[in-house]
Design a protein around this motif. Sequence first.
Motif, PDB file in Angstrom:
ATOM      1  N   ASN A  82       0.754  -1.149   0.009  1.00 62.71           N
ATOM      2  CA  ASN A  82      -0.147   0.007   0.002  1.00 62.71           C
ATOM      3  C   ASN A  82       0.668   1.523  -0.010  1.00 62.71           C
ATOM      4  OD1 ASN A  82      -2.385  -1.159  -0.013  1.00 62.71           O
ATOM      5  ND2 ASN A  82      -2.778  -1.609   2.080  1.00 62.71           N
ATOM      6  N   LYS A  83       2.051   1.172   0.654  1.00 59.76           N
ATOM      7  CA  LYS A  83       2.770   2.299   0.771  1.00 59.76           C
ATOM      8  C   LYS A  83       3.907   2.204  -0.353  1.00 59.76           C
ATOM      9  CE  LYS A  83       2.540   2.169   5.609  1.00 59.76           C
ATOM     10  NZ  LYS A  83       2.794   2.855   6.748  1.00 59.76           N
ATOM     11  N   ALA A  88       5.142  -2.796  -8.641  1.00 59.32           N
ATOM     12  CA  ALA A  88       5.986  -2.713  -9.808  1.00 59.32           C
ATOM     13  C   ALA A  88       7.256  -2.066  -9.075  1.00 59.32           C
ATOM     14  CB  ALA A  88       5.502  -1.574 -10.864  1.00 59.32           C
ATOM     15  N   ASP A  89       7.373  -0.899  -8.366  1.00 59.01           N
ATOM     16  CA  ASP A  89       8.535  -0.547  -7.912  1.00 59.01           C
ATOM     17  C   ASP A  89       9.377  -1.529  -7.074  1.00 59.01           C
ATOM     18  OD1 ASP A  89       7.734   1.867  -8.769  1.00 59.01           O
ATOM     19  OD2 ASP A  89       7.841   2.986  -7.064  1.00 59.01           O
ATOM     20  N   PHE A  90       8.734  -2.250  -6.461  1.00 62.22           N
ATOM     21  CA  PHE A  90       9.435  -3.224  -5.478  1.00 62.22           C
ATOM     22  C   PHE A  90       9.945  -4.304  -6.255  1.00 62.22           C
ATOM     23  CE2 PHE A  90       9.125  -7.492  -3.254  1.00 62.22           C
ATOM     24  CZ  PHE A  90       9.999  -6.945  -1.974  1.00 62.22           C
ATOM     25  N   ALA A  91       9.203  -4.769  -7.418  1.00 62.37           N
ATOM     26  CA  ALA A  91       9.579  -5.885  -8.343  1.00 62.37           C
ATOM     27  C   ALA A  91      10.445  -5.678  -9.280  1.00 62.37           C
ATOM     28  CB  ALA A  91       8.193  -6.610  -8.738  1.00 62.37           C
ATOM     29  N   PHE A  92      10.534  -4.390  -9.798  1.00 59.77           N
ATOM     30  CA  PHE A  92      11.472  -4.092 -10.967  1.00 59.77           C
ATOM     31  C   PHE A  92      12.474  -3.056 -10.715  1.00 59.77           C
ATOM     32  CE2 PHE A  92       7.388  -5.471 -12.668  1.00 59.77           C
ATOM     33  CZ  PHE A  92       7.684  -6.623 -13.198  1.00 59.77           C
ATOM     34  N   GLY A  93      12.317  -2.419  -9.522  1.00 60.89           N
ATOM     35  CA  GLY A  93      13.228  -1.180  -9.071  1.00 60.89           C
ATOM     36  C   GLY A  93      14.734  -1.870  -9.169  1.00 60.89           C
ATOM     37  N   PHE A 126      12.749   1.127  -2.844  1.00 60.38           N
ATOM     38  CA  PHE A 126      12.589  -0.114  -2.643  1.00 60.38           C
ATOM     39  C   PHE A 126      12.533  -1.176  -3.596  1.00 60.38           C
ATOM     40  CE2 PHE A 126      10.845   2.041   1.150  1.00 60.38           C
ATOM     41  CZ  PHE A 126      11.488   1.410   2.237  1.00 60.38           C
ATOM     42  N   GLY A 127      13.674  -1.003  -4.542  1.00 64.99           N
ATOM     43  CA  GLY A 127      13.538  -1.974  -5.815  1.00 64.99           C
ATOM     44  C   GLY A 127      14.272  -3.262  -5.371  1.00 64.99           C
TER      45      GLY A 127
END
Lengths: 462, 289
Positions: free
Chosen positions: A198-199, A203-208, A228-229
Amino acid sequence: MQATNLLILILVMAAIAYLIGRGRALSVAQPLGGIRHLHSLPYYYGMRAAIWCFIPSISLLILWVTLDENVITALLLADIPAEIKPATESDQNLLFNQLENIISGAISVERVTPAIAAAAERLEGLRQTGYWLMLAVICSAGALGGIWGWLKISPRLRARQQVEKVFVAFLIICASVAILTTVGIVFSVIFESVRFFNKVPVADFAFGLEWSPQTAIRSDQVGSSGAFGAVPLFVGTMMVSAIAMLVAVPVGLMSAIYLTEYAKPRVRALAKPMLEILAGIPTVVYGFFAALTVAPYLRDLGANIGLQVSSESALAAGLVMGVMIIPFVSSLADDVITAVPRAMYDGSLALGATQSETIIRVVFPAALPGIVGGVLLAVSRAVGETMIVVMAAGLAAKLTANPLDSLTTVTVQIVTLLVGDQEFDSPKTLAAFALGLMLFLVTLCLNVIALRVVKKYREQYD
Amino acid sequence: MTSIMTEANQGLLDRIPQQPVPEDLAEDYATTGYPFTRDAKMKMRNVNVFYGEKQAIYNVSMDISKKEVLAMIGPSGCGKSTFLRSLNRMNDTVEGCRVEGDFSLDSDNIYDPKMDVIELRARVGMVFQKPNPFPKSIYDNVAYGPKLLGVYNHRSELDELITVSLQRAGLWDEVKDRLHQPGTGLSGGQQQRLCIARCIAVSPEVILMDEPCSALDPIATARIEELIGELAENYTIAIVTHSMQQAARVSNRTAYFHLGKLIEINDTNKVFTAPEHELTEAYITGRFG
Ligand SMILES: Nc1ncnc2c1ncn2[C@@H]1O[C@H](COP(=O)(O)OP(=O)(O)OP(=O)(O)O)[C@@H](O)[C@H]1O
Ligand SMILES: [Mg+2]
């Protein structure tokens, strides 16, 4: 403490119920001409009486232990004087701490207001009453159950089947504890991850490509935006695991082949326990071995031949992790190789094949699915391994393909995210759950595939 | 070439008298019948086999004649498999197994340290009790031996060899359309014939069979028995069997083993109609075994 007393009481009652139940079964059998006229052996009647005594009373005890404090708290708060009535939850905790201390004598009664002293007294009184009440309820439940079990005893009673049912139910309860715990852990990880996502967008997490989880704790802090990539972490994990597998698979496999096919019994008797000792070394020992011995050695070696090796390197961590996994691979390979039927082996030798030809052309292909399964299991161990990489691989999340460089892995980051004082719902802490979830999914997939492969392979020969 | 089997059937094999047995054994044990032949393919003399301290074969001496089918019968545990496996040194792979005695194949000493075991096993092939095809295609199963030995120059030669082997094993018609499917997918009887084809493909001189039909149904068994009859025109065959009917149907000579000793070896006809030794008689009339 009080609950322990009650538990002992219940056990004693159950034991008595057993004895009198068994005694009654025997005396019922006597006029009929011996125990062979009973449906079940006498001790089954005893067990049945004991179960009737034990289950109602133990259930009541469990219920009491879980509800006791809540009920007492509610009762106490219901008629507490207005001047000390706590307004918030933390006030309430404070009050109860104080009361607790008074009861145990840590705070003397003279030093508190009469209202509080009275409340403490009332709390203790409530507890006493509760305890005696419970004692009465449990005793009567146990006694009633025992008497019921005792009364029903007759030669035709199918006590044996009934005891069997209770036994099965008990097994089911034990099994579900294990399953429910797993499910519980998975769900808590999922919920926390959802809060994280939620924060921070998925996509940012998985592909950052950038990982720097330092978020601002105070509003005047600068330079801590938080990224947080997770890609660098997963690349790091993959790199270290790959190096580990490059060490563990060939060495483990070859040693398994040697031990199963070539080694004399005496060599085998010596070598197998040695390998198992390797498996028994705590990973923290491997960790400092990697950090203090292997990593500096690699750095010096690199310096001698003109290579830049960082003092914490993926290579050092991977090599040591590989050594750690060798026994795992070799014992799995050992199992699948010995599972290849002897007939296969004989068939090949009888056609004039040498031992190594037989191993390469018949035993190995036949064992291959099992070996693949074993290797996948080993990969999932490598992926989840933490201690060695924490100590030897470094902390900096660099996206690099150079094994001589320092890098960091998913498990290392989970550790660093949660070590130290943390705000519990900051994205930084929650990120650990998201990483944990990803890791869990990866190892789950690996394990499922591995188990299927291994199972299929088993079917081939059974 | 053609007539030896028929001659044997008529009891016309040239025989030499039995060699004297060492005296200490002579009292309680001597082989009755005709263990030696003039036209021997394999000669075994004073064979003793031990598993650790335990002796499994006691002083067995006999010949296997060229292109005969020799049946070995006897109660379970009497050492038939042990004896058979010592003929192509498969016992070498058994831990703690020790073989004594003189074995020769034509003029070669089988247990000579200089003997190449690998080559020996290609010359003395073996078919096992349970069909044991490799988990490979039918083609690769048969090609296994030839590929190891490199006995062909071109792919087409190998194909030819495989076709011939499968034909001789009587399996060709059933598998010619599915050569590249796994051998483990065949029926038990087909698998056993595949194992025979695999064995034939390396052109052995002798084929040893250890209860080749015990895992098969009567029809598959009949098929294999028929095949043994055909193979006997080209190969020397020694077969262990628990079925006396089978021994009577396929073999020229029958050897009866009892507790590790070769009690009687004689024309099959003779063994089953007029056994010379009382133990043989007891066994074939079903009084024990
Ligand atoms: N690997 C082994 N280790 C120790 N003893 C063995 C081994 N193999 C066979 N034996 C023993 O040697 C004796 C002969 O066994 P063998 O297998 O040759 O009997 P068999 O006549 O083939 O029996 P069956 O008809 O049941 O196959 C038996 O007493 C057996 O227990
Ligand atoms: Mg046998």
